[in-house]
Design a protein around this motif. Structure first.
Motif, PDB file in Angstrom:
ATOM      1  N   GLU A   3      30.794 100.104  74.647  1.00  0.00           N
ATOM      2  CA  GLU A   3      31.276 100.353  73.344  1.00  0.00           C
ATOM      3  C   GLU A   3      32.176  99.320  72.919  1.00  0.00           C
ATOM      4  O   GLU A   3      33.152  98.886  73.560  1.00  0.00           O
ATOM      5  N   LYS A   5      35.113  98.167  69.975  1.00  0.00           N
ATOM      6  CA  LYS A   5      35.588  98.718  68.901  1.00  0.00           C
ATOM      7  C   LYS A   5      36.668  97.569  68.319  1.00  0.00           C
ATOM      8  O   LYS A   5      37.413  96.990  68.814  1.00  0.00           O
ATOM      9  N   HIS A  21      32.411  98.477  65.249  1.00  0.00           N
ATOM     10  CA  HIS A  21      32.184  99.382  66.221  1.00  0.00           C
ATOM     11  C   HIS A  21      30.468  99.111  66.490  1.00  0.00           C
ATOM     12  O   HIS A  21      29.676  98.810  65.780  1.00  0.00           O
TER      13      HIS A  21
END
Length: 247
Positions: A3, A5, A21
């Motif tokens: 992930e 960010k 993102h």
């Protein structure tokens, strides 16, 4: 599994990666495409904690890669020949990598036997140091070392660039097997649209540091990408900032 960010990297006042993102799930096969200078290799290097971003973070299985070590145990990558120890022979290097991952010499030999077709008689028992191999054969050593690690996450930057057509075909089969049969998450950067759409079920198109398309691979994906690169955009100016991508 991965992930991202608010990830941003700036060189000389120019933003070369800007990804608000991105999520890559375990078991996905991802293709990363884009022109030279798009930021692909810089993004790879931040995912692998080889360079630090100006802001944002990369999480691997929920942990920030810049502050954790566990992700290194299940991640294997080959970006270029700089990942190799070029004063070793391929055998010495592969035994070394195997040893780091708890595999003894017979276990390494047994696994390398499964790569006989991929190596095509050009790697082992040739009495050459890695530095004396061609770029394509160095790539084979690097990919072989990655596979030897039995990773959960496999990252390859331009693996098809310097290898012959037969080896390209074999590598595609290997990547499909790793992903479909073993559940390995694969992220492959490539300029070859045919190969990347054949191997990957999801394509990320990157331009000037931004992921502008995120599409599931279908029968029309190759045509869509060919239209984009051939007609749908003006040629990007190569600033020289991201020269590591100029293979």
């Amino acid at each position: 599994m991965i992930e991202i960010k608010n990830l941003k990297k700036v060189y000389a006042g120019v933003t070369v990666v800007n990804v608000p993102h991105l999520e890559i799930k375990s078991g996905e096969s991802i293709g990363l495409v884009g022109n030279n200078g798009a930021g692909k290799t810089t993004l790879f290097r931040m995912i692998l904690d080889l360079i630090r971003p100006e802001s944002g973070e990369v999480l691997s299985n929920g942990k920030n890669v810049s502050g954790a070590e566990e992700w290194k145990n299940y991640t294997a990558s080959y970006l270029d020949e700089g990942f190799l120890i070029d004063y070793l022979t391929p055998e010495e290097y592969l035994y070394f990598i195997g040893g780091l991952h708890g595999r003894n010499k017979p276990q390494v030999d047994e696994y390398l036997a499964s790569l006989t077709e991929f190596f095509n008689g050009e790697i082992l028992k040739k009495g050459k140091y890695i530095r004396d191999l061609s770029k394509g054969n160095q790539c084979k050593v690097g990919v072989g070392a990655c596979l030897l690690q039995r990773p959960q996450l496999l990252m390859l930057d331009e693996p098809f660039a310097n290898i012959d057509p037969s080896t390209q075909f074999r590598l595609k089969n290997i990547l499909k097997t790793e992903n479909k049969n073993l559940g390995v998450t694969t992220i492959v950067s490539s300029h070859d649209l045919n190969h990347v759409t054949d191997v990957c079920e999801r394509i990320l198109l990157m331009e000037k540091g931004v992921i502008i398309k995120d599409i599931a691979t279908s029968s029309s994906t190759l045509s869509e990408l060919e239209e984009y690169f051939g007609v749908g955009q003006t040629t990007s100016t190569n600033t020289g900032i991201d020269n590591e991508e100029n293979h």
